[in-house]
Design a protein around this motif. Structure first.
Motif, mmCIF file in Angstrom:
data_model
loop_
_atom_site.group_PDB
_atom_site.id
_atom_site.type_symbol
_atom_site.label_atom_id
_atom_site.label_comp_id
_atom_site.label_asym_id
_atom_site.label_seq_id
_atom_site.Cartn_x
_atom_site.Cartn_y
_atom_site.Cartn_z
ATOM 1 N N ARG A 1 0.831 -1.188 0.000
ATOM 2 C CA ARG A 1 0.000 0.000 0.000
ATOM 3 C C ARG A 1 0.873 1.249 0.000
ATOM 4 N NH1 ARG A 1 -5.131 1.082 0.662
ATOM 5 N NH2 ARG A 1 -5.590 -1.107 1.171
ATOM 6 N N ILE A 2 0.586 2.128 -0.947
ATOM 7 C CA ILE A 2 1.257 3.426 -1.033
ATOM 8 C C ILE A 2 0.172 4.489 -1.014
ATOM 9 C CG2 ILE A 2 2.758 4.911 -2.406
ATOM 10 C CD1 ILE A 2 4.032 2.451 -3.567
ATOM 11 N N GLY A 3 0.019 5.133 0.138
ATOM 12 C CA GLY A 3 -1.073 6.088 0.295
ATOM 13 C C GLY A 3 -2.403 5.375 0.220
ATOM 14 N N GLY A 4 -3.246 5.827 -0.687
ATOM 15 C CA GLY A 4 -4.552 5.186 -0.856
ATOM 16 C C GLY A 4 -4.578 4.178 -1.981
ATOM 17 N N ALA A 5 -3.438 3.856 -2.549
ATOM 18 C CA ALA A 5 -3.372 2.933 -3.675
ATOM 19 C C ALA A 5 -2.586 1.685 -3.305
ATOM 20 C CB ALA A 5 -2.725 3.616 -4.890
ATOM 21 N N LEU A 6 -2.696 0.664 -4.150
ATOM 22 C CA LEU A 6 -1.975 -0.588 -3.977
ATOM 23 C C LEU A 6 -1.053 -0.805 -5.174
ATOM 24 C CD1 LEU A 6 -4.733 -3.003 -2.629
ATOM 25 C CD2 LEU A 6 -2.836 -2.019 -1.354
#
Length: 284
Positions: free
Chosen positions: A172-177
């Motif tokens: 997970r990077i911030g709100g993304a995968l």
């Protein structure tokens, strides 16, 4: 022609209504006048132009409209469907019905034309699909060579494996995968075979297993127990298989064997042998 006359009469009627003030009474009077003018013109046309000519004029107007819109196919179907060509080419009504059927989309074929549906069917019919019961499996090793390969191929009833396995995890990077690939995973090959009364296939497996993990607690070298598998799909002999046939080749070690014996049924003995890929440097 009648439609053009009606349009002209309506236009004159609207102009007359505007000259009379444009009220409701003026609009009503103008509509009555336009209808009367249209009926007079229609009656005169009917006296001098036969009904066949009316139909020809209407079809001609529709054809011209289709051509102006670039729809040549609809223009041709309109002419065939009108029956105007029956006097020149007998049987055109039947041709028109066939043309309408084959050239128009229908829900029966999923919204496409029967012509397109026939083309799709012919493409599928001309394609030789791969069959799951047609395959060639060959085995060879330093211990036994390849002399057992013919029996192994004849006795094999089922073959199950995933030739390509890629492991990874989602980060997970911030709100993304983001998908993080870790690399290839070893392939597990499961082979179900029969055997002869002498247990040739079982002895072949036990010999390779003994060299891989002897009973004295040591382990052997891959060069001693490695088994080369060659699997050809859709063909049962090398002579029938083309050069570009789908083929998987890899080096495996024996993993385990499952044997099932039962006195409740008179059937051929089957056993499932599992093999694990030695390394992923040599791709299948």
């Amino acid at each position: 022609m009648i439609s053009e006359t009606t349009s002209a009469s309506n236009a004159l009627g609207n102009r007359a209504a505007n000259m009379m003030g444009g009220g409701e009474l003026a609009q009503a009077i103008s509509k009555i006048g336009a209808a009367s003018a249209t009926n007079v013109v229609r009656n005169q046309i009917n006296k001098h132009i036969p009904i066949q000519a009316h139909r020809a004029l209407n079809v001609g107007g529709g054809v011209v409209g289709d051509i102006l819109q670039g729809d040549i196919n609809s223009a041709g179907l309109r002419i065939l469907d009108s029956g105007l060509l029956n006097d020149y080419l007998p049987g055109m009504s039947a041709i028109a019905s066939q043309a309408k059927y084959w050239g128009r989309p229908t829900p029966l074929f999923g919204g496409i034309t029967p012509t397109e549906a026939r083309r799709i069917f012919e493409d599928m019919q001309n394609t030789r699909l791969s069959k799951k019961n047609l395959f060639l499996i060959e085995v060879s090793s330093r211990l036994w060579g390849d002399w057992v390969s013919a029996q192994f191929n004849i006795f094999t009833t089922e073959l199950d494996y995933s030739p390509y396995i890629i492991s990874g995890e989602k980060r997970r990077i911030g709100g993304a995968l983001v998908d993080s690939i870790q690399g290839n995973e070893p392939v597990e090959l499961r082979v179900t075979t029969m055997d002869d009364q002498f247990g040739t296939i079982k002895k072949w497996f036990v010999t390779h297993h003994s060299f891989a993990a002897p009973s004295d607690g040591t382990v052997g070298l891959p060069v001693q127990y490695a088994i080369k598998f060659r699997i050809v799909h859709s063909f049962i002999t090398d002579s029938s298989a083309p050069a570009d046939a789908y083929t998987d080749i890899g080096w495996f070690r024996p993993s385990n064997i499952d044997i099932n014996l039962s006195r409740r049924e008179d059937a051929m003995q089957e056993m499932q042998m599992t093999f694990s890929q030695i390394d992923t440097f040599i791709s299948l």
